[in-house]
Scaffold this active site. Sequence first.
Site, short mmCIF file in Angstrom:
data_model
loop_
_atom_site.label_atom_id
_atom_site.label_comp_id
_atom_site.label_asym_id
_atom_site.label_seq_id
_atom_site.Cartn_x
_atom_site.Cartn_y
_atom_site.Cartn_z
N TYR A 145 0.71 -1.18 -0.08
CA TYR A 145 -0.18 -0.10 -0.09
C TYR A 145 0.88 1.24 0.11
CZ TYR A 145 -3.56 -3.27 1.56
OH TYR A 145 -4.51 -4.29 1.63
N SER A 161 -12.94 -5.20 2.64
CA SER A 161 -14.04 -4.62 1.53
C SER A 161 -15.42 -5.11 1.82
CB SER A 161 -13.64 -4.64 -0.27
OG SER A 161 -12.72 -4.40 -0.39
N PRO A 162 -15.80 -5.03 3.03
CA PRO A 162 -17.25 -5.45 3.65
C PRO A 162 -18.25 -4.53 3.20
CG PRO A 162 -15.98 -4.52 5.49
CD PRO A 162 -15.05 -4.60 4.29
N LEU A 163 -17.90 -3.40 2.62
CA LEU A 163 -18.79 -2.26 2.07
C LEU A 163 -18.68 -2.06 0.74
CD1 LEU A 163 -18.43 0.61 5.05
CD2 LEU A 163 -20.28 -1.25 4.79
N ARG A 195 -16.30 -2.03 -1.53
CA ARG A 195 -15.16 -0.80 -1.71
C ARG A 195 -16.03 0.64 -1.79
NH1 ARG A 195 -11.20 -3.95 -3.53
NH2 ARG A 195 -11.85 -5.94 -4.16
N PHE A 249 -19.04 1.15 -2.12
CA PHE A 249 -20.32 1.27 -3.17
C PHE A 249 -21.64 0.79 -2.22
CE2 PHE A 249 -22.71 -0.20 -6.96
CZ PHE A 249 -23.00 0.92 -7.75
#
Length: 335
Positions: A61, A210-212, A214, A216
């Site tokens: 990252y 990414s439980p959301l 990313r 969206f």
Amino acid sequence: MQTRTLGKGTATAPAPRVSALGLGCMGMSDFYGTRDDAESIATIRHALDRGLNLLDTADMYGPHTNEVLVGQAIRGRREQAFIATKFGILRDPADPTVRGISGRPEYVRAACDASLKRLGIDTIDLYYQHRVDPNVPIEDTVGAMAGLVAAGKVRYLGLSEASGATLERACKVHPIAALQSEFSLWTRDPQTNGMLDACRRHGVSLVAYSPLGRGFLTGAIRSPDDFAADDYRRTSPRFQGENFARNLRLVEQVRVLAADKGCSPAQLALAWVLAQGDDVLAIPGTRHRSRLDENLGALDVQLSAAELATIDAVFPPDVAAGTRYPGAGMQLVNA
């Protein structure tokens, strides 16, 4: 703060308790447009103030700069933080969009030393192989990681996007505390590809990144134009063309379900992930304290069996349009 046990531990290293919701730090330094290091550091420190201790980063990252940022944020507060970082994805300094993979034992050892230096700590709490190297037996890679545990440089081991079969082999070399994978209402792969079943056979926690979706599933993204020019989601199949339009209709369903529950769409999406089992944790990413507080509100959202059934009917596996990553990226998941 609600906590959950990470893995099953060993006689010499009991399983740690960590916050059920962690903080994904990737977007603070890379991939999602403009950086704001001051707000990011404030967000990490606010997370620690709220009792959230699971901080997730990786050497790729930035590359490298995110570990430095996390290290700055936890300075003087090391005992409050459970630091997870990763190795194994190589980025070309001349073109950071170019990816390579390495699980070579000598690279594992060198990468760990470099991460420790950037983070400014003596021991990494949870060290993941970021992607499985198809050219190096998992036994060799995990063997080198186990050596880091023996040397006191790492406390617990993890894998990311490894298949159930790979996890089985890895656990024969050294206990694996966590398997990280994308997991959300629109990415239910761990439930369908055997990954979650393998985790449960071996007492391995599933850490959902990414439980959301990313960002969206929060409903904040209404058009591809909402992305900055250098936001990598512009290249993701799920955010392009007709896929975007179809997936936006799914987001509307999240909004309706959340309104019925009296919570935000983000809180509903996170509550669903956490409801999949006490061995499931989530690491939503954010660069803002206000979003962090909203996400933590998901811990107060309790979903009944009937509500979970309703959500599952709206979001069956494979409901999302488009793959998670462009072409080559999909060859490195569930490996």
